[in-house]
Design a protein around this motif. Structure first.
Motif, PDB file in Angstrom:
ATOM      1  N   GLY A  70      -9.496  82.326  54.512  1.00  0.00           N
ATOM      2  CA  GLY A  70      -8.372  81.460  54.124  1.00  0.00           C
ATOM      3  C   GLY A  70      -7.058  82.279  54.116  1.00  0.00           C
ATOM      4  N   ILE A  71      -7.092  83.801  54.185  1.00  0.00           N
ATOM      5  CA  ILE A  71      -5.696  84.546  54.060  1.00  0.00           C
ATOM      6  C   ILE A  71      -5.281  84.819  55.634  1.00  0.00           C
ATOM      7  CG2 ILE A  71      -4.658  86.678  53.458  1.00  0.00           C
ATOM      8  CD1 ILE A  71      -6.876  86.618  51.001  1.00  0.00           C
ATOM      9  N   PRO A  72      -3.989  84.527  55.916  1.00  0.00           N
ATOM     10  CA  PRO A  72      -3.682  84.784  57.350  1.00  0.00           C
ATOM     11  C   PRO A  72      -4.299  86.233  57.941  1.00  0.00           C
ATOM     12  CG  PRO A  72      -1.810  83.899  56.011  1.00  0.00           C
ATOM     13  CD  PRO A  72      -3.089  84.421  55.169  1.00  0.00           C
ATOM     14  N   VAL A  73      -4.534  86.362  59.220  1.00  0.00           N
ATOM     15  CA  VAL A  73      -5.047  87.343  59.803  1.00  0.00           C
ATOM     16  C   VAL A  73      -3.863  88.255  60.120  1.00  0.00           C
ATOM     17  CG1 VAL A  73      -7.094  86.188  60.989  1.00  0.00           C
ATOM     18  CG2 VAL A  73      -4.664  86.240  62.084  1.00  0.00           C
ATOM     19  N   SER A  74      -2.734  87.904  60.126  1.00  0.00           N
ATOM     20  CA  SER A  74      -1.522  89.071  60.131  1.00  0.00           C
ATOM     21  C   SER A  74      -1.738  89.871  58.819  1.00  0.00           C
ATOM     22  CB  SER A  74      -0.480  88.117  60.122  1.00  0.00           C
ATOM     23  OG  SER A  74      -0.088  87.177  59.052  1.00  0.00           O
ATOM     24  N   CYS A  75      -2.364  89.164  57.788  1.00  0.00           N
ATOM     25  CA  CYS A  75      -2.462  90.454  56.671  1.00  0.00           C
ATOM     26  C   CYS A  75      -3.386  91.084  56.890  1.00  0.00           C
ATOM     27  CB  CYS A  75      -2.694  89.492  55.375  1.00  0.00           C
ATOM     28  SG  CYS A  75      -1.492  88.212  54.911  1.00  0.00           S
ATOM     29  N   SER A  76      -3.099  92.646  57.390  1.00  0.00           N
ATOM     30  CA  SER A  76      -4.451  93.257  57.817  1.00  0.00           C
ATOM     31  C   SER A  76      -4.417  94.647  56.851  1.00  0.00           C
ATOM     32  CB  SER A  76      -4.126  93.837  59.054  1.00  0.00           C
ATOM     33  OG  SER A  76      -2.752  94.270  59.312  1.00  0.00           O
ATOM     34  N   ASN A  77      -3.314  94.889  56.017  1.00  0.00           N
ATOM     35  CA  ASN A  77      -3.539  96.278  55.338  1.00  0.00           C
ATOM     36  C   ASN A  77      -3.925  95.848  53.989  1.00  0.00           C
ATOM     37  OD1 ASN A  77      -2.998  98.815  54.207  1.00  0.00           O
ATOM     38  ND2 ASN A  77      -0.898  98.647  54.037  1.00  0.00           N
ATOM     39  N   MET A  78      -5.423  96.133  53.820  1.00  0.00           N
ATOM     40  CA  MET A  78      -6.080  95.810  52.915  1.00  0.00           C
ATOM     41  C   MET A  78      -6.750  97.053  51.935  1.00  0.00           C
ATOM     42  SD  MET A  78      -9.798  93.623  52.695  1.00  0.00           S
ATOM     43  CE  MET A  78      -9.137  92.270  53.928  1.00  0.00           C
ATOM     44  N   ALA A  79      -6.456  96.682  50.628  1.00  0.00           N
ATOM     45  CA  ALA A  79      -7.028  97.689  49.501  1.00  0.00           C
ATOM     46  C   ALA A  79      -8.336  96.968  48.917  1.00  0.00           C
ATOM     47  CB  ALA A  79      -6.108  98.134  48.544  1.00  0.00           C
ATOM     48  N   ILE A  80      -9.320  97.999  48.574  1.00  0.00           N
ATOM     49  CA  ILE A  80     -10.766  97.275  47.964  1.00  0.00           C
ATOM     50  C   ILE A  80     -10.736  98.251  46.820  1.00  0.00           C
ATOM     51  CG2 ILE A  80     -13.142  96.827  47.999  1.00  0.00           C
ATOM     52  CD1 ILE A  80     -12.772  96.639  51.103  1.00  0.00           C
ATOM     53  N   ASP A  81     -10.645  97.760  45.457  1.00  0.00           N
ATOM     54  CA  ASP A  81     -10.739  98.513  44.315  1.00  0.00           C
ATOM     55  C   ASP A  81     -12.337  98.318  43.899  1.00  0.00           C
ATOM     56  OD1 ASP A  81     -10.797  99.864  41.910  1.00  0.00           O
ATOM     57  OD2 ASP A  81      -9.149  98.580  41.062  1.00  0.00           O
TER      58      ASP A  81
END
Length: 351
Positions: free
Chosen positions: A101-112
């Motif tokens: 549901g989050i746009p694919v253009s949002c590609s810089n991801m952090a996982i805590d």
């Protein structure tokens, strides 16, 4: 090849422009550190995993996380996904839908991963890397300043019990409940093979006992974690004393690897895999550090025929949680497809 180097990270001052942040509303103080101290952009999506169980404190904590996230990026960019043990098989679907549901253009991801139990780390990493197979992720982990048992408790245990420590003070994880094998990580079993259990040994011997009894392995590989600080070396000794009996009872090999060096854990797993896979069904039980857990995940991603077994407690006691906040770390994980290609290239070079 990405060296998977773990680096110190300061949420307040480090430059980061994450499009998506995934984290869990854990009840340890360190779980809140990255969200609370970071300055996110006004377009950053924050996906919070809430926990639904018998602990009343979870609702209070979930509200604190959501309020903090809304204050930073606004209500429209905050997403909540609920994890419930009884519906764990559906969690990855719900999480995957939230990510899509989050746009694919949002590609810089952090996982805590600071607030995630081990099996949730696996589900989150697998879901993220399925949804965004070409994108790298920045993994965030914050350590606590105090872990239980304390050094004073450890010394008392040694004075009373000696080399074999059978009984620990109450820990955060309660008694053993089940050995959870999730379908994506169930591996491949050959009917005529012996079994090898690779156990990343931690400090909860009741969970180690549970998985060893369930697998009844032909061969046991115990991997102990060496802490990065000399003042914490006693914790390696504690883990060894808790598992001494298994070394005597079973056909057993032992290794010591850093609790923070992902590459070292991966190299050790690679070495044994090459010896074992033709003759053994291999199962890994990741009961060590969070960063060792990440190493086992990356190893499974490369060799999905390996089974991952999660020995779970019936619940957790927040009064025995690790306390305070010490250091935050980060590590860059190459995207799933690029990592697979890099891994295959490395294997061909070894040949």
């Amino acid at each position: 090849m990405n060296d998977l180097a773990v680096r110190k990270f300061s949420p307040e001052t480090s430059s980061h422009d994450f499009d998506i942040v995934v984290l869990a509303a854990g009840f340890e103080e360190r779980s809140f550190e990255f969200l609370n101290k970071s300055n996110f952009g006004t377009s950053t999506h924050i996906l919070i995993i809430d926990f639904e169980n018998e602990l009343k404190i979870n609702k209070v904590i979930s509200k604190s996380f959501r309020d903090c996230a809304i204050a930073k990026v606004g209500v429209g960019l905050v997403h909540n996904v609920t994890y419930e043990r009884s519906t764990v098989d559906n969690f990855s679907k719900t999480l995957g839908a939230a990510l899509r549901g989050i746009p694919v253009s949002c590609s810089n991801m952090a996982i805590d991963i600071s607030g995630m139990p081990t099996h949730v780390v696996y589900i989150v990493l697998d879901s993220v890397r399925k949804a965004r197979p070409y994108d790298d992720q920045t993994l965030i982990y914050t350590s606590a300043s105090t872990y239980l048992p304390s050094f004073e408790e450890y010394e008392e245990l040694v004075s009373k019990q000696g080399d074999d420590i059978e009984y620990l003070p109450k820990s955060m994880a309660l008694e053993m409940s089940e050995n959870l094998v999730l379908e994506p990580f169930s591996g491949y079993r050959k009917s005529d093979s012996n079994s090898c259990l690779i156990l990343f040994a931690g400090y909860e011997a009741h969970r180690s006992t549970g998985v060893i009894e369930a697998i009844n392995p032909t061969l046991l590989l115990l991997i102990y974690g060496c802490p990065p600080s000399e003042k914490m070396f006693w914790r390696q000794s504690l883990s060894e004393r808790l598992h001494n009996k298994f070394e005597r009872m079973l056909r057993c090999a032992r290794e010591i690897v850093s609790t923070q060096n992902i590459r070292e854990s991966l190299d050790t797993l690679d070495q044994y895999y090459n010896y074992l896979i033709d003759d053994y069904d291999v199962t890994i039980a990741p009961l060590g550090s969070k960063l060792q857990t990440v190493a086992t995940f990356l190893f499974w991603e490369r060799y999905p025929e390996v089974q991952i077994n999660f020995p779970l407690p019936i619940g957790y006691d927040p009064t025995r949680k690790p306390l305070g906040v010490d250091q935050t770390y980060c590590v860059n994980l190459p995207g799933r497809l690029s990592y697979s290609q890099q891994s295959q290239s490395n294997l061909e070079e070894k040949k």
